[in-house]
Write an enzyme that holds these catalytic residues in place. Structure first.
Site, PDB file in Angstrom:
ATOM      1  N   GLY B 288       0.814  -1.212   0.000  1.00  0.00           N
ATOM      2  CA  GLY B 288       0.000   0.000   0.000  1.00  0.00           C
ATOM      3  C   GLY B 288       0.848   1.262   0.000  1.00  0.00           C
ATOM      4  N   ARG B 289       2.006   1.170   0.619  1.00  0.00           N
ATOM      5  CA  ARG B 289       2.873   2.352   0.725  1.00  0.00           C
ATOM      6  C   ARG B 289       3.366   2.849  -0.622  1.00  0.00           C
ATOM      7  NH1 ARG B 289       5.205  -0.684   5.527  1.00  0.00           N
ATOM      8  NH2 ARG B 289       3.769   0.068   7.099  1.00  0.00           N
ATOM      9  N   PHE B 409      -0.048   8.638   8.222  1.00  0.00           N
ATOM     10  CA  PHE B 409      -0.765   7.348   8.080  1.00  0.00           C
ATOM     11  C   PHE B 409      -0.002   6.297   7.267  1.00  0.00           C
ATOM     12  CE2 PHE B 409      -4.119   8.855   4.633  1.00  0.00           C
ATOM     13  CZ  PHE B 409      -3.106   9.048   3.714  1.00  0.00           C
ATOM     14  N   GLU B 410      -0.564   5.105   7.252  1.00  0.00           N
ATOM     15  CA  GLU B 410       0.093   3.915   6.670  1.00  0.00           C
ATOM     16  C   GLU B 410       1.482   3.703   7.278  1.00  0.00           C
ATOM     17  OE1 GLU B 410      -0.511   2.609   2.774  1.00  0.00           O
ATOM     18  OE2 GLU B 410      -2.118   4.034   2.334  1.00  0.00           O
ATOM     19  N   GLY B 411       1.579   3.888   8.570  1.00  0.00           N
ATOM     20  CA  GLY B 411       2.856   3.747   9.282  1.00  0.00           C
ATOM     21  C   GLY B 411       3.510   5.106   9.391  1.00  0.00           C
TER      22      GLY B 411
END
Lengths: 250, 595
Positions: B288-289, B409-411
């Site tokens: 996703g990143r 977001f997303e880590g």
């Protein structure tokens, strides 16, 4: 109903054109190309007819070099069933020659309806459809904004200045499409995928010798740069004087 | 533990399995250049290029007619026509395999399109990404055939939108701290889901949720909680939505809390195996990143277009402000960063598409660099635009607000830096540990010691080198290789000095991660430019070469500094100052008053 839509590949008009060194063509570097606007409406109108009748076939035809395959592919990604490229390299300006090549292809195709845009947005001759109709001995209705069918009769509407005209003719017929008939759909991913598998036939265009040639292209003269006279109300008298005396518009 | 039945086995062969697949950046921590992983630079096939051109063309003409980002930002929601249009275009099924009604795009194509959406509207990119990059990615990667058939066709048509439910009030980066539970029923037919997830993008639009919850598992008579993934029907009884969060940016994106109260989840909705949830979450986020990276980079370019036009037009002191070198520095830096960042995510997308490569460190590197680039550049473009940049009438301030979330977001970028460093340290750390043990019983462990010493001698004396880089980039390649060598030595020294405590030494981890990120980006540039030269020749690649010769030395200067600071730094002072500030809750330095 079997429908042919003749489409033209044209450059995106929202750019500043340059003239190629030859002086008779546009410099194509960096230009984006697409289906000519009115031809796009014609494709959409054809697809809607097919969808409404839930039967028939939409064939898109374009004359030109191999670059037109991309344009045909796009029409197929919108939903046209198959495509025919009438292969002819170089630039062609004689509408009669182009119409002759198209008529040769259309003649034995068994089409009920042959559609064109009312004109191309680059050269705007607006006669190819009518010449094809004449060559094929078919009725022709130009610049229609609405199209319905009653059996084998086409019922059409043409927009006039402050009025409209309702026209009927028997099929088969040639019609040219004005805007307002239908907004062209955007190709969907499914359409793009499907278009890859649809047949695209390429055959040499039967072009008669051109009787028309393009001798020169020229750009309109550059406009002189604007001038700032001053700011606020203080500048108004001078502005009025210049508009009167220099620009002579007042 | 339950064992995975074949039907539950992950079907994707391209997963970044760190235990089995080679990783470029892990190699860097060992002083190795695993060139086969980064050469040749991936190029889409002619057919892919044609599809991509057609998709981008369709999206752009649709967006020009339909998207009004200022309005969306103002209203805090998308008009129905926008979501409907995205569905009709088929974009909501872009990376869903063809046999489930999607387009089956490669990572390369998917992320190029993602970038284009991001360049048009950041909130729409989040809507698109929360659906496909993470919302339903779990079903695509780990779903059974039955699960895929049940959900994916409706997801592809855009009728059913996905959302990813991991974060909780007490569990952000620390996913193990989660409190949502899924308790199996007596007869094993279903699970009862209880808990609440926060910051869920697409919550209000969602038809299907990928939910992570802890399942009690009895192992040797002891009950343990195991993080497990579930596919949950978003309309199931017991699910309630919080109000729409009012956010700083990406306002069109629907973000809410989702609460689960005794929600019955059929056992067949288990995703993967019980206890496999943590790995599934990481896998989903890993790929996703990349979308976020491509979107941030493409968005950066779009904002810079505006700033460039402004700098050319706006005159001060009788000349365009773009002619001043302080602005030119900004343009050059952003151009080089975008070039490098594109190279980095595309190289990584190539790894995803090729399969058999652990790309987890590289996607993290991409996400960190791209998100910081986007925010930094949004700030620079505002600076270039001056007063009008601060006005709501222009898109500069929106870009600044929209791009800020990407670092969170997303880590978070902090947790991702720790991830890069700790994963990079794993192998060198294990080697050292084995040697440490071996030294306690040297007679029995000569093998381990001598193999370590051989490796060590090799690392110290033999510098790694690139062999596939085009000769015209020889100096730059050497520079990168030197830094890889220096990083590996620095890492080893730090490990010897700090041992296990390295886990706590985030001052060092951050530097190692920054070095590894810059090394990956520089390598991606070497690969990309080599490929360009191969295609068009050295002369035609002059502009690419110029950017490479600007970017690589710049990135390597940063890297050199980061590596040097692994040894020579002021970390003790930093720790002390920070500890005092935390204790007093104030930054004021307690200077004694004069007596």
């Amino acid at each position: 109903m079997k429908i042919a839509v003749c489409i033209k590949r044209v450059p995106d008009m929202d750019v500043r054109f340059k003239i190629a060194p030859s002086g008779t063509a546009v410099d194509e570097t960096g230009l984006k190309f697409d289906i000519s606007d009115f031809d796009g409406y014609a494709v959409e109108a054809a697809l809607q007819i097919k969808e409404k009748l839930n039967a028939g076939e939409v064939v898109v035809i374009s004359l030109g070099g191999d670059v037109v395959q991309e344009t045909l592919r796009k029409a197929m990604s919108m939903g046209a069933d198959r495509a025919v490229q009438l292969k002819a390299d170089g630039t062609h300006v004689d509408s009669f020659a182009i119409a002759s090549a198209l008529a040769a292809e259309l003649k034995d195709g068994g089409y009920d309806l042959i559609m064109f845009g009312r004109m191309s947005i680059d050269t705007a001759h607006g006669v190819t459809g009518a010449i094809v109709a004449e060559l094929l001995g078919l009725p022709c209705v130009n610049a229609i904004s609405k199209l319905e069918f009653d059996g084998r009769t086409a019922k059409m509407r043409r927009e006039l200045e402050g009025a409209y005209e309702l026209v009927e003719c028997a099929l088969p017929a040639v019609v040219t499409i004005d805007e307002g008939i239908a907004r062209p759909r955007y190709p969907s991913l499914k359409g793009i995928m499907a278009a890859k598998k649809k047949p695209l036939e390429s055959k040499p265009a039967q072009l008669p010798a051109a009787r028309l040639s393009l001798d020169a292209l020229a750009l309109p003269p550059e406009r002189a740069a604007g001038r700032i006279i001053g700011e606020g109300t203080a500048a108004v008298p001078e502005l009025v004087r210049l508009l009167k005396e220099e620009a002579k518009v007042l | 533990m339950t064992t995975a039945s074949p039907a539950h086995a992950p079907s994707a062969s391209h997963l970044a399995d760190p235990d089995h697949h080679p990783s470029f950046t892990r190699g860097v921590f060992l002083g190795e250049i695993r060139e086969a992983l980064v050469f040749p630079f991936p190029e889409p096939s002619t057919e892919e290029k044609e599809s991509l051109a057609a998709i981008l063309d369709a999206f752009r003409s649709w967006a020009a007619d339909t998207l009004d980002s200022a309005q969306i930002d103002h209203d805090g929601r998308f008009p129905d026509a926008v979501r409907q249009g995205m569905a009709e275009l088929g974009l909501m099924g872009l990376n869903i395999p063809e046999r489930y009604g999607g387009f089956g795009a490669s990572a390369m194509i998917f992320n190029r399109v993602f970038g284009e959406i991001g360049a048009h509207d950041a909130a729409l990119a989040v809507y698109f990404g929360a659906h496909q990059s993470i919302g339903i990615k779990g079903i695509i990667l780990f779903g059974t055939e039955a699960q895929k058939h049940q959900w994916l066709p409706r997801c592809a048509s855009g009728e059913c939108i996905g959302a990813f439910c991991l974060t909780e009030a007490g569990s952000g980066s620390d996913a193990q701290a989660m409190r949502t539970t899924a308790v199996p029923s007596e007869d094993g037919s279903h699970y009862l889901l209880n808990g609440a997830k926060i910051w869920i993008s697409n919550a209000g639009y969602a038809g299907v949720l990928t939910v992570f919850a802890k399942v009690p598992v009895t192992i040797d008579g002891v009950v343990k909680q195991r993080v497990t993934a579930f596919i949950v029907d978003a309309h199931a009884p017991g699910i309630s939505l919080g109000k729409i969060e009012e956010k700083m940016g990406i306002k069109g994106s629907d973000t809410r809390t989702i609460t689960f109260e005794n929600v019955r989840v059929p056992a067949e909705n288990l995703l993967g195996e019980v206890g496999g949830g943590f790995k599934i979450a990481l896998e989903i986020l890993n790929s996703g990143r990349l979308g976020l990276s491509a979107g941030s980079t493409r968005g950066t370019r779009e904002m810079m277009k505006l700033a460039l036009a402004h700098a050319k037009e706006r005159e001060q002191f009788g000349r365009s402000i773009g002619s001043f070198e302080m602005l030119q520095r900004k343009f050059a830096a952003a151009a080089a960063d975008c070039y490098a960042m594109d190279a980095a995510w595309m190289l990584c997308a190539g790894m995803v598409d090729r399969g058999g490569v652990d790309f987890s460190l590289e996607t993290a590197a991409c996400k960190i660099y791209a998100s910081e680039l986007a925010f930094r550049t949004a700030s620079e473009t505002m600076q270039i635009a001056g007063g009008i940049g601060y006005s709501k009438e222009y898109p500069y301030e929106r870009a600044l607000r929209d791009s800020r979330i990407n670092m969170i977001f997303e880590g978070t970028n902090e947790v991702l830096r720790a991830l890069i460093a700790l994963m990079g340290l794993q192998q060198p750390g294990e080697e050292l540990k084995a040697v440490g043990k071996a030294f306690k019983a040297p007679l029995h462990s000569l093998g381990a010691i001598s193999s370590y010493l051989t490796g060590r001698v090799k690392r110290t004396l033999v510098k790694p080198s690139f062999n596939q880089v085009h000769p015209s980039l020889k100096d730059e390649a050497e520079l990168v290789a030197d830094n890889i060598h220096a990083l590996a030595l620095g890492v080893e020294k730090a490990l010897i000095e700090h041992g296990k405590a390295i886990i706590e030494r985030q001052f060092l981890q951050e530097r190692m991660a920054n070095a590894a990120i810059d090394i990956y980006l520089a390598t991606a540039v070497l690969s990309r430019v080599t490929s360009v030269i191969g295609r068009v020749g050295e002369k035609e690649a002059a502009a690419d070469l110029e950017v490479a010769r600007f970017f690589i030395p710049m990135a390597m200067r940063r890297t050199r500094r980061a590596i040097r600071a692994l040894e020579r730094n002021a970390d003790d002072a930093a720790r002390s100052i920070a500890t005092r500030a935390l204790a007093t809750g104030d930054l004021t330095v307690p200077t004694p008053t004069d007596t």
